[in-house]
Design a protein around this motif. Structure first.
Motif, PDB file in Angstrom:
ATOM      1  N   VAL A 102      -6.938 111.088  78.149  1.00  0.00           N
ATOM      2  CA  VAL A 102      -6.654 112.089  77.023  1.00  0.00           C
ATOM      3  C   VAL A 102      -5.239 112.305  76.500  1.00  0.00           C
ATOM      4  CG1 VAL A 102      -8.416 113.765  77.878  1.00  0.00           C
ATOM      5  CG2 VAL A 102      -6.022 113.805  78.686  1.00  0.00           C
ATOM      6  N   HIS A 103      -4.220 111.523  77.212  1.00  0.00           N
ATOM      7  CA  HIS A 103      -2.903 111.738  77.045  1.00  0.00           C
ATOM      8  C   HIS A 103      -2.281 111.400  75.619  1.00  0.00           C
ATOM      9  CE1 HIS A 103      -2.139 107.486  77.717  1.00  0.00           C
ATOM     10  NE2 HIS A 103      -0.927 107.661  77.087  1.00  0.00           N
ATOM     11  N   ILE A 129      -1.603 115.146  68.669  1.00  0.00           N
ATOM     12  CA  ILE A 129      -2.055 116.638  68.550  1.00  0.00           C
ATOM     13  C   ILE A 129      -0.778 117.372  68.389  1.00  0.00           C
ATOM     14  CG2 ILE A 129      -3.291 118.680  68.926  1.00  0.00           C
ATOM     15  CD1 ILE A 129      -5.538 116.869  70.126  1.00  0.00           C
ATOM     16  N   ALA A 130      -0.173 117.332  69.339  1.00  0.00           N
ATOM     17  CA  ALA A 130       1.103 118.084  69.434  1.00  0.00           C
ATOM     18  C   ALA A 130       2.278 117.743  68.377  1.00  0.00           C
ATOM     19  CB  ALA A 130       1.796 117.850  70.801  1.00  0.00           C
ATOM     20  N   PHE A 144       3.652 120.025  76.150  1.00  0.00           N
ATOM     21  CA  PHE A 144       2.448 120.255  75.914  1.00  0.00           C
ATOM     22  C   PHE A 144       1.239 119.293  76.492  1.00  0.00           C
ATOM     23  CE2 PHE A 144      -1.256 119.325  73.076  1.00  0.00           C
ATOM     24  CZ  PHE A 144      -1.946 120.628  72.924  1.00  0.00           C
ATOM     25  N   THR A 145       1.682 118.007  76.477  1.00  0.00           N
ATOM     26  CA  THR A 145       0.746 116.745  76.890  1.00  0.00           C
ATOM     27  C   THR A 145       0.585 116.884  78.420  1.00  0.00           C
ATOM     28  OG1 THR A 145       1.750 115.570  75.145  1.00  0.00           O
ATOM     29  CG2 THR A 145       0.655 114.177  77.103  1.00  0.00           C
ATOM     30  N   CYS A 146       1.614 117.022  79.341  1.00  0.00           N
ATOM     31  CA  CYS A 146       1.396 117.122  80.642  1.00  0.00           C
ATOM     32  C   CYS A 146       0.821 118.426  81.115  1.00  0.00           C
ATOM     33  CB  CYS A 146       3.038 117.168  81.223  1.00  0.00           C
ATOM     34  SG  CYS A 146       3.868 115.799  81.075  1.00  0.00           S
ATOM     35  N   VAL A 147       1.154 119.636  80.464  1.00  0.00           N
ATOM     36  CA  VAL A 147       0.574 120.792  81.085  1.00  0.00           C
ATOM     37  C   VAL A 147      -0.873 120.839  80.690  1.00  0.00           C
ATOM     38  CG1 VAL A 147       0.538 123.287  80.526  1.00  0.00           C
ATOM     39  CG2 VAL A 147       2.552 122.153  80.905  1.00  0.00           C
ATOM     40  N   ILE A 196      -6.764 119.944  81.806  1.00  0.00           N
ATOM     41  CA  ILE A 196      -7.942 119.412  81.546  1.00  0.00           C
ATOM     42  C   ILE A 196      -8.393 118.663  82.876  1.00  0.00           C
ATOM     43  CG2 ILE A 196      -8.991 117.472  80.383  1.00  0.00           C
ATOM     44  CD1 ILE A 196      -7.283 117.941  78.036  1.00  0.00           C
ATOM     45  N   TYR A 197      -7.652 118.034  83.480  1.00  0.00           N
ATOM     46  CA  TYR A 197      -8.174 117.699  84.661  1.00  0.00           C
ATOM     47  C   TYR A 197      -8.636 118.623  85.817  1.00  0.00           C
ATOM     48  CZ  TYR A 197      -7.855 115.950  89.678  1.00  0.00           C
ATOM     49  OH  TYR A 197      -8.107 115.537  90.895  1.00  0.00           O
ATOM     50  N   TYR A 198      -8.093 119.924  85.740  1.00  0.00           N
ATOM     51  CA  TYR A 198      -8.180 120.896  86.337  1.00  0.00           C
ATOM     52  C   TYR A 198      -9.842 121.470  86.184  1.00  0.00           C
ATOM     53  CZ  TYR A 198      -8.480 125.581  88.815  1.00  0.00           C
ATOM     54  OH  TYR A 198      -8.846 126.709  89.299  1.00  0.00           O
ATOM     55  N   VAL A 199     -10.058 121.153  84.899  1.00  0.00           N
ATOM     56  CA  VAL A 199     -11.575 121.604  84.508  1.00  0.00           C
ATOM     57  C   VAL A 199     -12.626 120.559  84.857  1.00  0.00           C
ATOM     58  CG1 VAL A 199     -13.243 122.182  82.524  1.00  0.00           C
ATOM     59  CG2 VAL A 199     -10.717 123.233  82.638  1.00  0.00           C
TER      60      VAL A 199
END
Length: 447
Positions: A350-351, A357-358, A379-382, A387-390
């Motif tokens: 996704v990165h 997008i940012a 924005f990318t890191c957070v 996304i990984y958490y979900v």
């Protein structure tokens, strides 16, 4: 002072006795994969701002000076990932065998590739076409995505074909090539094992000789020098495209996975390789800024081979230093690497979309040449972590991102029959997705 010397001695003794058996977990390479992912995020963010380097989308704040920072990681970032993948493949073949490893690679590589092409990559295409004024100004992303599913939509008439018309892999090319190269190595491994069963004495003799050669202490430096020399030669003869270089280092990782002399050599000489990398980085900057960027000097016949030697030697030294320091810090950050190694593949998928997008959303606000990249990286890191958490908590998404089906804590402590039924269900689901969705994609990539 005595305590410090004693501690240092203990560390050295510990690493001198480290086993490189294929059954052991490589915490050093898991840590290195995480570090390499962060480097990749910074690198792809830099592609927005480096002037003269092509990318899907470019920021208004471009500079030629950014290239000097990009050259810090450009010569070695992907080769390092390929080498790590080769080691991982060798460990998988040792643990699971050829057939299971093939099934596992199909699910863990092709399914994220397919999901990425259909879901993750389209925002990149939208932003790329919008940045080139190839889309109507009032076209929303939802309308664009609906058109994306029509293979003959005139909106994409000028767009080059990928694995499907106007559907390409973008940064996920690595998953595509890794699957194809892994397939080749798995087939070779399978036939070698088959020969060992048919001609056990002859194959055992060859393997014993190979083990004897690989075990010689001086061979560690030879393998390192051979890899760097191979990089230089490929560059000089203009065969240094990403696939040739990738296969070289995947093969090297596979061959050197349990070669103690190599890993011990890069560990013991990590400081020397780091110093050499620093020296060659300065030389690389000189070659790039004073020769490559000056047209009349770039035409000199000796510039090309000199550039290849400096560029590839720097990359090789960086890889050896990275492997050595990863071994040094791997055990110290063992819990960290084991906790976050699972996040590498989803974040990798996704990165780049998040980066684009940012940058695209920030463009109208003209926040400035310093603040914009900071906001893009943040924005990318957070968002990647969210996304990984979900993904980590939803099994369907876990499978789509190449992760293993995860049992719930209650199920893990419940009855054996129920647990086995759930495990079998997860295995059947993954195999069903592989056969239904991935076989056509695999045939497309092979043929």
């Amino acid at each position: 002072m005595q305590l410090q010397n004693s501690s240092k001695s203990n560390v050295t003794d510990t690493f001198s006795t480290v086993s490189y058996d294929l059954s052991n977990r490589r915490n050093d390479l898991e840590l290195l994969r995480i570090v390499a992912l962060f480097i990749l995020i910074f690198y792809h963010t830099g592609m927005l701002y480096v002037s003269g380097w092509g990318f899907h989308y470019k920021s208004e704040y471009q500079s030629e000076m950014v290239a000097n920072w990009m050259l810090l990681v450009n010569p070695w970032r992907m080769s390092l990932l390929w080498l790590i993948s080769g080691v991982a493949l060798r460990h998988a073949l040792h643990k699971y065998g050829a057939w299971h490893s093939l099934q596992q690679r199909c699910v863990r590589l092709l399914l994220p590739l397919l999901f990425g092409v259909l879901v993750v990559v389209p925002p990149q295409l939208y932003i790329e076409m919008a940045g080139k004024a190839q889309l109507p100004s009032d076209l929303s992303y939802w309308d664009f995505y609906q058109a994306f599913w029509h293979l003959k939509d005139p909106l994409f008439a000028q767009y080059k074909s990928g694995i499907l018309p106007h559907m390409d892999v973008n940064h996920l090319w690595y998953l595509r090539e890794l699957w194809k190269f892994s397939l080749l190595l798995i087939v070779v491994h399978f036939f070698w094992k088959s020969l060992s069963l048919r001609f056990p004495l002859a194959i055992a003799s060859v393997e014993n000789r190979m083990k004897h050669v690989f075990a010689m202490s001086w061979q560690g430096a030879a393998y390192s020098g051979l890899l760097i020399a191979a990089l230089v030669v490929l560059d000089i003869v203009h065969l240094d495209d990403r696939n040739n270089t990738g296969f070289l280092f995947l093969l090297a990782g596979y061959a050197l996975a349990s070669t103690s002399s190599f890993w011990q050599h890069v560990f013991e000489n990590r400081k020397g390789y780091l110093i050499a990398a620093g020296v060659f980085y300065v030389l690389l900057l000189c070659v790039y800024n004073f020769l490559a960027l000056v047209p009349e000097r770039n035409a000199w016949p000796w510039v090309d081979p000199v550039s290849a030697i400096v560029y590839r030697s720097y990359g090789g030294f960086c890889i050896m230093a990275a492997l050595g320091y990863a071994r040094y810090f791997g055990e110290q950050f063992q819990q960290f690497s084991q906790r976050w190694s699972e996040a590498v593949l989803p974040v990798y998928v996704v990165h780049q979309s998040l980066i684009l997008i940012a940058a695209y959303c920030l463009k109208p606000y003209t926040v400035g040449a310093w603040l914009e990249p900071i906001l893009v990286i943040t924005f990318t890191c957070v968002t990647s972590c969210l996304i990984y958490y979900v993904v980590a908590r939803i099994n369907i998404l876990r499978v789509c991102f190449g992760l293993k089906w995860k049992l719930t804590k209650q199920l893990a402590v419940s009855g054996t029959l129920e647990r086995n039924q759930r495990e079998q269900f997860g295995q059947k689901l993954r195999k069903g997705l592989a056969y239904i969705l991935l076989v056509p994609l695999a045939l497309k990539l092979i043929l």
